[in-house]
Scaffold this motif. Structure first.
Motif, PDB file in Angstrom:
ATOM      1  N   ALA A  16       3.833   4.572   6.618  1.00  0.00           N
ATOM      2  CA  ALA A  16       4.181   3.443   5.752  1.00  0.00           C
ATOM      3  C   ALA A  16       2.986   2.997   4.921  1.00  0.00           C
ATOM      4  O   ALA A  16       3.131   2.608   3.751  1.00  0.00           O
ATOM      5  CB  ALA A  16       4.714   2.278   6.587  1.00  0.00           C
ATOM      6  N   GLU A  17       1.789   3.053   5.518  1.00  0.00           N
ATOM      7  CA  GLU A  17       0.582   2.652   4.801  1.00  0.00           C
ATOM      8  C   GLU A  17       0.209   3.689   3.741  1.00  0.00           C
ATOM      9  O   GLU A  17      -0.293   3.330   2.670  1.00  0.00           O
ATOM     10  CB  GLU A  17      -0.573   2.457   5.779  1.00  0.00           C
ATOM     11  N   VAL A  18       0.419   4.965   4.029  1.00  0.00           N
ATOM     12  CA  VAL A  18       0.153   6.001   3.036  1.00  0.00           C
ATOM     13  C   VAL A  18       1.043   5.793   1.817  1.00  0.00           C
ATOM     14  O   VAL A  18       0.589   5.845   0.665  1.00  0.00           O
ATOM     15  CB  VAL A  18       0.372   7.400   3.633  1.00  0.00           C
ATOM     16  N   ILE A  19       2.313   5.535   2.063  1.00  0.00           N
ATOM     17  CA  ILE A  19       3.255   5.335   0.965  1.00  0.00           C
ATOM     18  C   ILE A  19       2.909   4.071   0.187  1.00  0.00           C
ATOM     19  O   ILE A  19       2.902   4.065  -1.059  1.00  0.00           O
ATOM     20  CB  ILE A  19       4.692   5.286   1.509  1.00  0.00           C
ATOM     21  N   ARG A  20       2.582   2.999   0.897  1.00  0.00           N
ATOM     22  CA  ARG A  20       2.227   1.750   0.214  1.00  0.00           C
ATOM     23  C   ARG A  20       0.961   1.937  -0.619  1.00  0.00           C
ATOM     24  O   ARG A  20       0.887   1.481  -1.776  1.00  0.00           O
ATOM     25  CB  ARG A  20       2.019   0.631   1.232  1.00  0.00           C
ATOM     26  N   THR A  21      -0.030   2.626  -0.069  1.00  0.00           N
ATOM     27  CA  THR A  21      -1.279   2.859  -0.795  1.00  0.00           C
ATOM     28  C   THR A  21      -1.031   3.687  -2.049  1.00  0.00           C
ATOM     29  O   THR A  21      -1.567   3.388  -3.126  1.00  0.00           O
ATOM     30  CB  THR A  21      -2.298   3.567   0.113  1.00  0.00           C
ATOM     31  N   ALA A  22      -0.226   4.735  -1.928  1.00  0.00           N
ATOM     32  CA  ALA A  22       0.089   5.564  -3.092  1.00  0.00           C
ATOM     33  C   ALA A  22       0.766   4.745  -4.184  1.00  0.00           C
ATOM     34  O   ALA A  22       0.470   4.911  -5.375  1.00  0.00           O
ATOM     35  CB  ALA A  22       0.978   6.735  -2.676  1.00  0.00           C
ATOM     36  N   ALA A  23       1.651   3.840  -3.789  1.00  0.00           N
ATOM     37  CA  ALA A  23       2.321   2.988  -4.771  1.00  0.00           C
ATOM     38  C   ALA A  23       1.341   2.025  -5.424  1.00  0.00           C
ATOM     39  O   ALA A  23       1.382   1.807  -6.645  1.00  0.00           O
ATOM     40  CB  ALA A  23       3.456   2.228  -4.098  1.00  0.00           C
ATOM     41  N   GLU A  24       0.453   1.445  -4.634  1.00  0.00           N
ATOM     42  CA  GLU A  24      -0.530   0.505  -5.183  1.00  0.00           C
ATOM     43  C   GLU A  24      -1.483   1.191  -6.152  1.00  0.00           C
ATOM     44  O   GLU A  24      -1.960   0.570  -7.109  1.00  0.00           O
ATOM     45  CB  GLU A  24      -1.314  -0.153  -4.049  1.00  0.00           C
ATOM     46  N   LEU A  25      -1.768   2.474  -5.902  1.00  0.00           N
ATOM     47  CA  LEU A  25      -2.623   3.242  -6.808  1.00  0.00           C
ATOM     48  C   LEU A  25      -1.850   3.777  -8.008  1.00  0.00           C
ATOM     49  O   LEU A  25      -2.413   4.472  -8.853  1.00  0.00           O
ATOM     50  CB  LEU A  25      -3.265   4.406  -6.049  1.00  0.00           C
ATOM     51  N   LYS A  26      -0.558   3.448  -8.067  1.00  0.00           N
ATOM     52  CA  LYS A  26       0.315   3.860  -9.160  1.00  0.00           C
ATOM     53  C   LYS A  26       0.400   5.390  -9.289  1.00  0.00           C
ATOM     54  O   LYS A  26       0.390   5.953 -10.383  1.00  0.00           O
ATOM     55  CB  LYS A  26      -0.126   3.224 -10.483  1.00  0.00           C
ATOM     56  N   LEU A  27       0.483   6.035  -8.133  1.00  0.00           N
ATOM     57  CA  LEU A  27       0.718   7.468  -8.115  1.00  0.00           C
ATOM     58  C   LEU A  27       2.196   7.757  -8.330  1.00  0.00           C
ATOM     59  O   LEU A  27       3.039   6.863  -8.230  1.00  0.00           O
ATOM     60  CB  LEU A  27       0.244   8.073  -6.793  1.00  0.00           C
ATOM     61  N   ASP A  28       2.488   9.012  -8.591  1.00  0.00           N
ATOM     62  CA  ASP A  28       3.871   9.408  -8.839  1.00  0.00           C
ATOM     63  C   ASP A  28       4.549  10.000  -7.611  1.00  0.00           C
ATOM     64  O   ASP A  28       5.772   9.889  -7.478  1.00  0.00           O
ATOM     65  CB  ASP A  28       3.914  10.458  -9.966  1.00  0.00           C
ATOM     66  N   CYS A  29       3.761  10.638  -6.728  1.00  0.00           N
ATOM     67  CA  CYS A  29       4.397  11.412  -5.669  1.00  0.00           C
ATOM     68  C   CYS A  29       3.428  11.657  -4.513  1.00  0.00           C
ATOM     69  O   CYS A  29       2.225  11.400  -4.621  1.00  0.00           O
ATOM     70  CB  CYS A  29       4.904  12.745  -6.209  1.00  0.00           C
ATOM     71  N   ILE A  30       3.980  12.161  -3.410  1.00  0.00           N
ATOM     72  CA  ILE A  30       3.209  12.504  -2.220  1.00  0.00           C
ATOM     73  C   ILE A  30       3.609  13.906  -1.770  1.00  0.00           C
ATOM     74  O   ILE A  30       4.772  14.308  -1.886  1.00  0.00           O
ATOM     75  CB  ILE A  30       3.463  11.503  -1.078  1.00  0.00           C
ATOM     76  N   GLU A  31       2.634  14.651  -1.256  1.00  0.00           N
ATOM     77  CA  GLU A  31       2.846  15.955  -0.637  1.00  0.00           C
ATOM     78  C   GLU A  31       2.581  15.793   0.857  1.00  0.00           C
ATOM     79  O   GLU A  31       1.461  15.478   1.254  1.00  0.00           O
ATOM     80  CB  GLU A  31       1.880  16.975  -1.247  1.00  0.00           C
ATOM     81  N   PHE A  32       3.605  15.972   1.673  1.00  0.00           N
ATOM     82  CA  PHE A  32       3.482  15.760   3.113  1.00  0.00           C
ATOM     83  C   PHE A  32       3.238  17.076   3.853  1.00  0.00           C
ATOM     84  O   PHE A  32       3.896  18.081   3.592  1.00  0.00           O
ATOM     85  CB  PHE A  32       4.735  15.106   3.679  1.00  0.00           C
ATOM     86  N   ALA A  33       2.307  17.035   4.804  1.00  0.00           N
ATOM     87  CA  ALA A  33       2.060  18.175   5.688  1.00  0.00           C
ATOM     88  C   ALA A  33       3.080  18.180   6.818  1.00  0.00           C
ATOM     89  O   ALA A  33       3.456  17.127   7.340  1.00  0.00           O
ATOM     90  CB  ALA A  33       0.645  18.103   6.254  1.00  0.00           C
ATOM     91  N   THR A  34       3.516  19.390   7.193  1.00  0.00           N
ATOM     92  CA  THR A  34       4.553  19.515   8.222  1.00  0.00           C
ATOM     93  C   THR A  34       4.050  20.136   9.522  1.00  0.00           C
ATOM     94  O   THR A  34       4.782  20.162  10.510  1.00  0.00           O
ATOM     95  CB  THR A  34       5.727  20.371   7.712  1.00  0.00           C
ATOM     96  N   GLY A  35       2.810  20.651   9.527  1.00  0.00           N
ATOM     97  CA  GLY A  35       2.309  21.250  10.763  1.00  0.00           C
ATOM     98  C   GLY A  35       1.310  22.350  10.518  1.00  0.00           C
ATOM     99  O   GLY A  35       0.638  22.380   9.492  1.00  0.00           O
ATOM    100  N   ASN A  36       1.199  23.276  11.451  1.00  0.00           N
ATOM    101  CA  ASN A  36       0.250  24.388  11.434  1.00  0.00           C
ATOM    102  C   ASN A  36      -1.174  23.868  11.476  1.00  0.00           C
ATOM    103  O   ASN A  36      -1.563  23.249  12.447  1.00  0.00           O
ATOM    104  CB  ASN A  36       0.519  25.327  10.257  1.00  0.00           C
ATOM    105  N   TRP A  37      -1.991  24.056  10.429  1.00  0.00           N
ATOM    106  CA  TRP A  37      -3.370  23.597  10.481  1.00  0.00           C
ATOM    107  C   TRP A  37      -3.490  22.087  10.330  1.00  0.00           C
ATOM    108  O   TRP A  37      -4.570  21.533  10.495  1.00  0.00           O
ATOM    109  CB  TRP A  37      -4.216  24.307   9.431  1.00  0.00           C
ATOM    110  N   SER A  38      -2.417  21.425  10.001  1.00  0.00           N
ATOM    111  CA  SER A  38      -2.382  19.960  10.002  1.00  0.00           C
ATOM    112  C   SER A  38      -1.718  19.480  11.290  1.00  0.00           C
ATOM    113  O   SER A  38      -0.812  20.132  11.816  1.00  0.00           O
ATOM    114  CB  SER A  38      -1.582  19.446   8.804  1.00  0.00           C
ATOM    115  N   THR A  39      -2.170  18.339  11.784  1.00  0.00           N
ATOM    116  CA  THR A  39      -1.480  17.730  12.922  1.00  0.00           C
ATOM    117  C   THR A  39      -0.202  17.042  12.486  1.00  0.00           C
ATOM    118  O   THR A  39       0.532  16.516  13.329  1.00  0.00           O
ATOM    119  CB  THR A  39      -2.392  16.713  13.620  1.00  0.00           C
ATOM    120  N   ALA A  40       0.074  17.064  11.177  1.00  0.00           N
ATOM    121  CA  ALA A  40       1.282  16.428  10.624  1.00  0.00           C
ATOM    122  C   ALA A  40       1.425  15.005  11.137  1.00  0.00           C
ATOM    123  O   ALA A  40       2.438  14.661  11.766  1.00  0.00           O
ATOM    124  CB  ALA A  40       2.515  17.265  10.931  1.00  0.00           C
TER     125      ALA A  40
END
Length: 319
Positions: A16-40
Motif C-alpha cells: 500500500a505504501e509503494v502504491i501511495r508513494t508512486a502516486a505521490e511522485l506522479k508516476l504512471d505505473c508499477i512493475e511488480f516482482a513475482t518471485g525467483n531472485w526477488s522475495t516478492a
C-alpha cells in the motif's frame, strides 16, 4: 513515454505504501516482482492466481491511485542445472498466467544459463578459447532451445509477451546472443532494455537502441558508474561484491550519477525515435550509497526532465 517503478526498489515498504508513494511522485505505473531472485515482498503469486477477489483488490488499489501495471517481473534462472532451475521455470510460467488474468502485456525475465554437461552450476562463457568453450555453448543452446520454444508458446497462449533482460551470467547478455534466442522464440520475446548492464560490459546503449529499437518492449531506468582508475587494472569483468564500490571497476548508481543528464536526454530521445515514444521507463534503484527513497526521487526528477512525455504534434509549414 510513461515513468514507472520496479516495486523492489522500495522493497522495505508494504504494498500500500509503494502504491501511495508512486502516486505521490506522479508516476504512471508499477512493475511488480513475482518471485525467483526477488522475495516478492508485495505480491503473493499463488494467492493471486487462485483468487479473483485478490486480483481485483490489487488492481483496484492501483486504479484508485491513478496507476497502471506496466509489467510483472520473474527474473531468475529457469535453465539452472540444479533444483532451482525448475522452481524458477515454474514461477515464470505462473507469472505468464497471472499476466493474462491481470491483463498486463509484459512479463520481464532473463534468458537463464545452463552449466556445462554434467555441471551442478551455471557456466557463463565469455571467450572463444580454449576450444571446450564451444562445446559448452553448443550444449547450453540445446538446453535453451527446448525450454524457450515451450515458454514462448505459453506466452502466446496467454496473450502476453516476454521482455528479456540482458545481463552477465546469462546465456543472452548482448545483442548477438539475444538474436540467437529470438530465432528460437519468435517475436513474442523482445527486450526489457536496461542500459546499465550494457554500460558495464563496455557497450553503447544509444547504438544498441538504433539496432534493436523495434525489439524493445519495456525499459529499466538504471545507471552505472564506471570507475576508470579501478577499471584500468580490474577490467570490466569485476567479480568482487557490489558492496566494495570503492574498489570495483563499476557500480550501479542512481540516474545521473553515472551518465550525466544530457546523456539521459539523448537516451530518451533515441528510444522515442528508434524504438517507440510509448515505452515505459521503469526505475530500478540498486545504488549502494543512497537511500532507496532518495534514489527513487532523484531518478523520478531526472526522468521527468529528460523523457518525452507528449506525442509529437509538429506539422511541417506549408510552402
Amino acid at each position: 513515454m510513461k515513468i514507472g517503478l520496479v516495486s523492489d526498489s522500495l522493497a522495505h515498504l508494504p504494498v500500500a505504501e509503494v502504491i501511495r508513494t508512486a502516486a505521490e511522485l506522479k508516476l504512471d505505473c508499477i512493475e511488480f516482482a513475482t518471485g525467483n531472485w526477488s522475495t516478492a515482498p508485495h505480491l503473493d503469486l499463488d494467492a493471486l492466481l487462485g483468487s479473483a477477489a485478490a486480483r481485483s483488490t490489487l488492481m483496484g488499489m492501483l486504479r484508485d491511485h491513478g496507476l497502471t501495471l506496466s509489467a510483472l517481473n520473474a527474473n531468475g534462472n529457469p535453465l539452472h542445472p540444479g533444483d532451482t532451475g525448475q522452481q524458477h521455470a515454474d514461477c515464470l510460467h505462473k507469472t505468464l498466467e497471472l499476466a493474462r488474468l491481470l491483463e498486463v502485456e509484459n512479463v520481464i525475465t532473463m534468458s537463464g544459463l545452463p552449466g556445462a554437461p554434467g555441471d551442478r552450476f551455471p557456466n557463463w562463457i565469455v571467450t572463444a578459447w580454449p576450444p571446450e568453450t564451444q562445446t559448452i555453448l553448443q550444449h547450453q543452446w540445446e538446453v535453451a532451445q527446448g525450454f524457450w520454444r515451450e515458454t514462448a508458446q505459453r506466452a502466446r497462449d496467454n496473450g502476453v509477451r516476454i521482455g528479456i533482460e540482458l545481463h552477465g551470467q546469462q546465456l543472452a547478455y548482448n545483442l548477438p546472443t539475444f538474436l540467437q534466442l529470438r530465432d528460437i522464440t519468435g517475436e513474442v520475446v523482445g527486450l526489457n532494455f536496461d542500459p546499465s548492464h550494457i554500460l558495464w560490459m563496455g557497450g553503447d546503449p544509444l547504438a544498441f537502441i538504433r539496432q534493436a529499437g523495434h525489439m524493445i518492449y519495456h525499459v529499466h531506468a538504471k545507471d552505472t558508474l564506471i570507475d576508470t582508475v579501478n577499471r584500468a587494472t580490474a577490467t570490466a569483468l569485476d567479480n568482487r561484491p557490489m558492496t566494495q564500490s570503492r574498489e570495483r571497476s563499476w557500480s550501479y548508481v542512481t540516474l545521473g550519477y553515472g551518465k550525466p543528464e544530457p546523456w539521459w536526454n539523448a537516451f530518451c530521445y533515441t528510444l522515442a525515435h528508434f524504438a517507440s515514444p510509448d515505452l515505459t521507463l521503469s526505475i530500478e534503484h540498486e545504488d549502494m550509497n543512497l537511500s532507496r527513497m532518495e534514489g527513487v526521487i532523484k531518478s523520478v526528477n531526472l526522468l521527468k526532465r529528460t523523457a518525452t512525455m507528449e506525442k509529437s504534434d509538429y506539422v511541417l509549414p506549408a510552402i
